[in-house]
Design a protein around this motif. Structure first.
Motif, mmCIF file in Angstrom:
data_model
loop_
_atom_site.group_PDB
_atom_site.id
_atom_site.type_symbol
_atom_site.label_atom_id
_atom_site.label_comp_id
_atom_site.label_asym_id
_atom_site.label_seq_id
_atom_site.Cartn_x
_atom_site.Cartn_y
_atom_site.Cartn_z
ATOM 1 N N UNK A 96 0.847 -1.208 0.000
ATOM 2 C CA UNK A 96 0.000 0.000 0.000
ATOM 3 C C UNK A 96 0.886 1.263 0.000
ATOM 4 N N UNK A 97 1.945 1.235 0.815
ATOM 5 C CA UNK A 97 2.841 2.412 0.898
ATOM 6 C C UNK A 97 3.521 2.647 -0.453
ATOM 7 N N UNK A 98 3.979 1.568 -1.072
ATOM 8 C CA UNK A 98 4.675 1.703 -2.366
ATOM 9 C C UNK A 98 3.729 2.259 -3.415
ATOM 10 N N UNK A 99 2.487 1.738 -3.457
ATOM 11 C CA UNK A 99 1.616 2.234 -4.536
ATOM 12 C C UNK A 99 1.225 3.685 -4.288
ATOM 13 N N UNK A 100 1.159 4.118 -3.017
ATOM 14 C CA UNK A 100 0.817 5.528 -2.779
ATOM 15 C C UNK A 100 1.968 6.468 -3.181
ATOM 16 N N UNK A 101 3.192 5.925 -3.281
ATOM 17 C CA UNK A 101 4.349 6.785 -3.601
ATOM 18 C C UNK A 101 4.836 6.636 -5.042
ATOM 19 N N UNK A 102 4.197 5.710 -5.773
ATOM 20 C CA UNK A 102 4.677 5.404 -7.120
ATOM 21 C C UNK A 102 4.723 6.634 -8.037
ATOM 22 N N UNK A 115 6.788 3.622 7.384
ATOM 23 C CA UNK A 115 7.321 3.118 6.110
ATOM 24 C C UNK A 115 7.213 4.202 5.038
ATOM 25 N N UNK A 116 6.055 4.871 4.984
ATOM 26 C CA UNK A 116 5.856 5.917 3.979
ATOM 27 C C UNK A 116 6.867 7.035 4.164
ATOM 28 N N UNK A 117 7.065 7.414 5.400
ATOM 29 C CA UNK A 117 7.979 8.524 5.666
ATOM 30 C C UNK A 117 9.413 8.197 5.241
ATOM 31 N N UNK A 118 9.866 6.976 5.563
ATOM 32 C CA UNK A 118 11.242 6.606 5.196
ATOM 33 C C UNK A 118 11.380 6.462 3.683
ATOM 34 N N UNK A 119 10.339 5.918 3.035
ATOM 35 C CA UNK A 119 10.399 5.786 1.568
ATOM 36 C C UNK A 119 10.320 7.163 0.892
ATOM 37 N N UNK A 120 9.484 8.053 1.453
ATOM 38 C CA UNK A 120 9.378 9.416 0.900
ATOM 39 C C UNK A 120 10.742 10.095 0.930
ATOM 40 N N UNK A 121 11.443 9.941 2.054
ATOM 41 C CA UNK A 121 12.782 10.526 2.154
ATOM 42 C C UNK A 121 13.748 9.887 1.156
#
Ligand code: ADP
Length: 266
Positions: free
Chosen positions: A124-130, A162-168
């Protein structure tokens, strides 16, 4: 002999009096600092709440206009409204971070633990940041094993971590760079290690122990190329610690970064 003793006693009394004075001053200063800190916390919480209400209304009207129900939009109008939508989302994110900080400072930040399917959360986190990764020319990858054990966690807060670390990992990167997440389950322990790595700008050794402090940003004010206000990692650290886990980073300036955090399996 008597005079020497008298002088010594006098000095000791003077010393004691000065210690008592200093002690009172310290107590007084501590009280003032505590009052200021409480004032800052209620100010933070009040401002964030007051900002959130009008922003929700603005965001609502912008998205209504974008549906074109109130009237058709020409291409420039659509483009302006899209920009307004992105900016309100950014402001909303900032306000949520300020609210989280005020909850942390008031000791009101809590986690609601349940058994969480971490694979689903990561997908879910990956698809929101794709979209954001694509627009910045960063390849976003997940490197997950076939099956992962569930973890005891707060679903929303771990998604946020997870989202925050991937966003960074996407934000502090370059075009053509990579951001990836992997998870390791240790058979000999009840721990699960999450690993978020990027091929981005990296972090200088001096900054490594400071980036988890609230409002700390490695790029000096005035030279900043990336958005944000330096709260994400401080909040992320609090979330991981509320799960009795730990978080750490390994990085070299110019050579990418890897953030790790550990959680317990259920
Ligand atoms: P923000 O992203 O809003 O600046 P964070 O708390 O998430 O705030 O991060 C604090 C600082 O840590 C960032 O400003 C940046 O200097 C550094 N940082 C965080 N993640 C990375 C990363 N993946 N690569 C390089 N620097 C990073």
């Amino acid at each position: 002999m008597g005079t020497i003793r008298y002088n010594k006693e006098l000095k000791i009394r003077e010393f004691e009096e000065s210690l008592t004075r200093k002690n009172m001053e310290l107590k007084e200063n501590y009280k003032k600092l505590k009052e200021l800190d409480e004032l800052k916390s209620s100010f933070l919480s009040m401002v964030s709440h007051e900002l959130r209400t009008p922003l929700t209304t603005i965001a609502g009207y912008v998205s209504l206009l974008l549906t074109e129900k109130p009237g058709a939009l020409n291409p420039p109008q659509r483009e302006y409204l899209k920009t307004a939508e992105e900016e309100t989302e950014f402001l909303n994110h900032l306000i949520e971070e300020l609210l989280d900080l005020s909850r942390i400072e008031r000791g009101e930040f809590r986690v609601n633990l349940e058994s969480v399917d971490i694979t689903q959360t990561i997908i879910k986190a990956i698809s929101s940041l794709q979209l954001s990764a694509d627009s910045q020319g960063v390849l976003l990858e997940n490197d997950l094993p076939q099956a992962l054990p569930f973890v005891l966690a707060d679903k929303e807060r771990i998604y946020q971590t997870i989202t925050n670390l991937l966003e960074n990992a996407i934000k502090f990167n370059r075009r053509g760079g990579k951001a990836a997440i992997s998870v390791f389950s240790h058979p000999e322990s009840n721990k699960l290690t999450f690993c978020i790595r990027d091929t981005g700008i990296g972090i200088k050794e001096d900054d490594l122990d400071k980036i988890f402090n609230k409002f700390y940003q490695a790029e000096p004010l005035g030279k900043r190329r990336f958005g944000g206000c330096g709260l994400g990692l401080a909040i992320t650290k609090s979330i991981v610690e509320l799960h009795k886990g730990r978080i750490w980073v390994e990085s070299k300036a110019g050579r990418g970064s890897t953030f790790f955090f550990e959680l317990e399996k259920t």
